[in-house]
Design a protein around this motif. Structure first.
Motif, PDB file in Angstrom:
ATOM      1  N   SER A  62       0.854  -1.192   0.000  1.00 31.31           N
ATOM      2  CA  SER A  62       0.000   0.000   0.000  1.00 31.31           C
ATOM      3  C   SER A  62       0.883   1.233   0.000  1.00 31.31           C
ATOM      4  O   SER A  62       1.943   1.249   0.632  1.00 31.31           O
ATOM      5  N   ALA A  63       0.479   2.248  -0.741  1.00 30.39           N
ATOM      6  CA  ALA A  63       1.282   3.469  -0.834  1.00 30.39           C
ATOM      7  C   ALA A  63       0.389   4.697  -0.726  1.00 30.39           C
ATOM      8  O   ALA A  63      -0.699   4.742  -1.314  1.00 30.39           O
ATOM      9  N   THR A  64       0.859   5.660   0.047  1.00 27.62           N
ATOM     10  CA  THR A  64       0.208   6.965   0.098  1.00 27.62           C
ATOM     11  C   THR A  64       0.852   7.844  -0.961  1.00 27.62           C
ATOM     12  O   THR A  64       2.057   8.117  -0.908  1.00 27.62           O
ATOM     13  N   ILE A  65       0.077   8.265  -1.928  1.00 22.21           N
ATOM     14  CA  ILE A  65       0.596   9.079  -3.028  1.00 22.21           C
ATOM     15  C   ILE A  65       0.682  10.525  -2.572  1.00 22.21           C
ATOM     16  O   ILE A  65      -0.325  11.127  -2.190  1.00 22.21           O
ATOM     17  N   SER A  66       1.887  11.077  -2.599  1.00 25.40           N
ATOM     18  CA  SER A  66       2.102  12.463  -2.177  1.00 25.40           C
ATOM     19  C   SER A  66       3.130  13.105  -3.099  1.00 25.40           C
ATOM     20  O   SER A  66       3.923  12.410  -3.742  1.00 25.40           O
ATOM     21  N   PRO A  67       3.163  14.449  -3.173  1.00 31.76           N
ATOM     22  CA  PRO A  67       4.093  15.126  -4.084  1.00 31.76           C
ATOM     23  C   PRO A  67       5.484  15.258  -3.475  1.00 31.76           C
ATOM     24  O   PRO A  67       5.660  15.203  -2.258  1.00 31.76           O
ATOM     25  N   LYS A  68       6.488  15.429  -4.356  1.00 30.96           N
ATOM     26  CA  LYS A  68       7.847  15.712  -3.903  1.00 30.96           C
ATOM     27  C   LYS A  68       8.061  17.213  -3.689  1.00 30.96           C
ATOM     28  O   LYS A  68       8.989  17.614  -2.993  1.00 30.96           O
ATOM     29  N   ILE A  69       7.207  18.023  -4.339  1.00 30.22           N
ATOM     30  CA  ILE A  69       7.360  19.475  -4.258  1.00 30.22           C
ATOM     31  C   ILE A  69       6.032  20.099  -3.840  1.00 30.22           C
ATOM     32  O   ILE A  69       4.976  19.465  -3.932  1.00 30.22           O
ATOM     33  N   SER A  70       6.103  21.323  -3.389  1.00 29.87           N
ATOM     34  CA  SER A  70       4.885  22.068  -3.056  1.00 29.87           C
ATOM     35  C   SER A  70       4.283  22.626  -4.335  1.00 29.87           C
ATOM     36  O   SER A  70       4.986  22.924  -5.300  1.00 29.87           O
ATOM     37  N   GLY A  71       2.978  22.747  -4.338  1.00 30.15           N
ATOM     38  CA  GLY A  71       2.317  23.306  -5.511  1.00 30.15           C
ATOM     39  C   GLY A  71       0.816  23.236  -5.398  1.00 30.15           C
ATOM     40  O   GLY A  71       0.271  22.716  -4.423  1.00 30.15           O
ATOM     41  N   HIS A 192      15.929  21.955 -12.326  1.00 29.95           N
ATOM     42  CA  HIS A 192      14.619  22.517 -12.687  1.00 29.95           C
ATOM     43  C   HIS A 192      13.830  21.558 -13.566  1.00 29.95           C
ATOM     44  O   HIS A 192      12.592  21.508 -13.477  1.00 29.95           O
ATOM     45  N   ASP A 193      14.534  20.785 -14.403  1.00 28.35           N
ATOM     46  CA  ASP A 193      13.837  19.757 -15.187  1.00 28.35           C
ATOM     47  C   ASP A 193      13.199  18.723 -14.261  1.00 28.35           C
ATOM     48  O   ASP A 193      12.069  18.284 -14.484  1.00 28.35           O
ATOM     49  N   ALA A 194      13.957  18.313 -13.216  1.00 26.85           N
ATOM     50  CA  ALA A 194      13.431  17.330 -12.268  1.00 26.85           C
ATOM     51  C   ALA A 194      12.218  17.887 -11.532  1.00 26.85           C
ATOM     52  O   ALA A 194      11.223  17.181 -11.333  1.00 26.85           O
ATOM     53  N   ARG A 195      12.290  19.147 -11.132  1.00 27.27           N
ATOM     54  CA  ARG A 195      11.143  19.766 -10.452  1.00 27.27           C
ATOM     55  C   ARG A 195       9.941  19.842 -11.385  1.00 27.27           C
ATOM     56  O   ARG A 195       8.802  19.645 -10.960  1.00 27.27           O
ATOM     57  N   LEU A 196      10.206  20.117 -12.654  1.00 30.00           N
ATOM     58  CA  LEU A 196       9.107  20.169 -13.619  1.00 30.00           C
ATOM     59  C   LEU A 196       8.500  18.778 -13.790  1.00 30.00           C
ATOM     60  O   LEU A 196       7.270  18.632 -13.846  1.00 30.00           O
ATOM     61  N   ARG A 197       9.345  17.754 -13.862  1.00 25.11           N
ATOM     62  CA  ARG A 197       8.806  16.388 -13.963  1.00 25.11           C
ATOM     63  C   ARG A 197       8.032  16.002 -12.713  1.00 25.11           C
ATOM     64  O   ARG A 197       7.066  15.226 -12.789  1.00 25.11           O
ATOM     65  N   ASP A 198       8.428  16.546 -11.567  1.00 28.89           N
ATOM     66  CA  ASP A 198       7.744  16.216 -10.309  1.00 28.89           C
ATOM     67  C   ASP A 198       6.338  16.796 -10.232  1.00 28.89           C
ATOM     68  O   ASP A 198       5.587  16.467  -9.302  1.00 28.89           O
ATOM     69  N   THR A 199       5.983  17.656 -11.184  1.00 31.30           N
ATOM     70  CA  THR A 199       4.609  18.167 -11.196  1.00 31.30           C
ATOM     71  C   THR A 199       3.628  17.118 -11.708  1.00 31.30           C
ATOM     72  O   THR A 199       2.416  17.281 -11.590  1.00 31.30           O
ATOM     73  N   ILE A 200       4.160  16.040 -12.283  1.00 30.16           N
ATOM     74  CA  ILE A 200       3.318  14.931 -12.744  1.00 30.16           C
ATOM     75  C   ILE A 200       3.588  13.742 -11.829  1.00 30.16           C
ATOM     76  O   ILE A 200       4.704  13.212 -11.801  1.00 30.16           O
ATOM     77  N   ILE A 201       2.597  13.343 -11.052  1.00 26.68           N
ATOM     78  CA  ILE A 201       2.746  12.225 -10.110  1.00 26.68           C
ATOM     79  C   ILE A 201       2.247  10.965 -10.798  1.00 26.68           C
ATOM     80  O   ILE A 201       1.099  10.908 -11.263  1.00 26.68           O
ATOM     81  N   LEU A 202       3.122   9.943 -10.860  1.00 29.73           N
ATOM     82  CA  LEU A 202       2.825   8.706 -11.575  1.00 29.73           C
ATOM     83  C   LEU A 202       2.556   7.562 -10.599  1.00 29.73           C
ATOM     84  O   LEU A 202       3.007   7.586  -9.452  1.00 29.73           O
TER      85      LEU A 202
END
Length: 387
Positions: A62-71, A192-202
């Protein structure tokens, strides 16, 4: 006078006779009239002993889906009850500002590359000047050895050679500095590319979304829950079992699970693992029982009973559990002996859900009996008739 009291005496006698007849009939009815009973012949069979535990249906993964960045949440792409596969998009965060930062970082990389290119051209020019200065110095030096030129000319050629060599060194230093600036710009772009990719949670694995807790427009921070995802390939009952049954249990034992939503149905199961810590208050420990088949409708966290098979004696005398009664705290049964209810004390073995192993007290072929209705009570010596 006596003749007048005679009718009263007659009536009293008749009344006593009637009462005596009723009492006698009742005694005969309860003592001699046969009681209707249900019967069962004792035969050889098998009894399954089970250990029961109560628990809840849980997912092993089981996994709790959460973001790596604020937004701010821009879109939620999966809802409660949806099945997803690894890599599916679950949530998108707003990314306009991050896209600008990526564009700036990429421009800085381009600028660093352009600067390095310019420095390399300067180095090539400095190398050409150095080559010419070396040739001129050797020529003047040769002339000086033959006293064909002045010392001033030799000094000027030597100075020009030193300046050319310094220009080459300065160009190489500039290129090295430019390379470092390029590395810094590339790392900044990667960040910044990594942060941009982190806006999409998979989705991290194939599974089922069992809970959704965010909507578009919500502001989220790292660690905050947006949804809960479980893997459905392995679900089990986390059952609490009394610690006195611990010695009977081991991984791999077969069992069955009954859900409270479908108490009449049992689903096959198997012991996955045993807990190694007992609750100090309830004196119970956890047994994880893998459910091999699920009902059509199920929910993580729903209550269920797990029954684990721990023994199954074969070809032993068995008696239906409903026929066994207690008298004065002793287990026994009534049997039919020539139409008379006879009490037998039993030594019982493995107790299954419907039948019990008989170790002593009954023989194969004995007929056990019980009252034909729920309120009936048998007593030793009563005459019985089987239904």
């Amino acid at each position: 006078m006596a003749s007048r009291n005679w009718p009263k005496l007659t009536r009293s006698i008749l009344r006593l006779v009637a009462i005596a007849a009723i009492v006698g009939g009742s005694v005969y009815w309860f003592r001699f009239m046969p009681v209707s009973v249900q019967s069962q012949e004792i035969v050889a069979g098998s009894v399954t002993e089970e250990v029961m535990g109560t628990g809840t249906l849980e997912a092993r993964i089981s996994a709790t889906i959460s973001p790596k960045i604020s937004g701010r949440v821009a879109a939620v792409l999966a809802d409660q009850g949806d099945t997803v596969t690894t890599g599916d998009e679950l949530v998108r965060l707003e990314d306009d500002e991050l896209k600008q930062q990526v564009a700036i970082a990429r421009a800085n990389v381009d600028a660093a590359l352009a600067a390095i290119g310019r420095l390399k051209v300067d180095k090539e020019r400095a190398n050409v000047v150095l080559t010419q200065a070396e040739k001129n110095f050797r020529r003047v030096e040769s002339l000086s050895e033959r006293d064909a030129t002045s010392q001033d000319e030799l000094d000027r050629a030597s100075e020009a050679l030193g300046i050319a060599m310094a220009d080459v060194s300065r160009s190489e230093a500039g290129i090295n500095e430019g390379q470092k600036e390029l590395v810094s710009a590339e790392k900044n772009l990667e960040y910044h590319d990594a942060r941009l990719r982190d806006t999409i949670i998979l989705a991290p694995f194939d599974g089922l979304v069992v809970k959704r807790s965010r909507e578009p427009g919500d502001v989220v921070v790292p660690g905050s829950s947006m949804m809960t995802l479980i893997a459905t390939d392995e679900l089990w009952i986390r059952a609490w079992v009394d610690e006195t049954q611990m010695s009977k249990l081991e991984a791999g034992q077969a069992g069955r699970v009954t859900f409270r939503s479908q108490p009449e149905d049992s689903f096959p199961a198997k012991v996955a693992r045993l807990g190694r810590e007992a609750d100090r208050e309830t004196r119970e420990f956890i047994v994880d029982v893998r459910v091999l088949e699920l009902p059509t409708n199920w929910a993580v966290g729903q209550r269920a009973e797990a029954y684990i098979q721990v023994a199954e004696p074969q070809n032993v005398p068995v008696v239906p559990k409903s026929f066994v009664v207690k008298r004065d705290g002793v287990d026994g049964v009534f049997i039919d002996v020539d139409g008379v209810a006879t009490w037998r004390v039993l030594s019982l073995g493995v107790r299954g859900p419907d039948a019990i192993e008989v170790k002593d007290g009954l023989a194969l072929g004995d007929i056990v009996i019980q009252p034909g209705n729920e309120r009936g009570v048998l007593k030793p010596g009563q005459m019985v008739v089987r239904q």
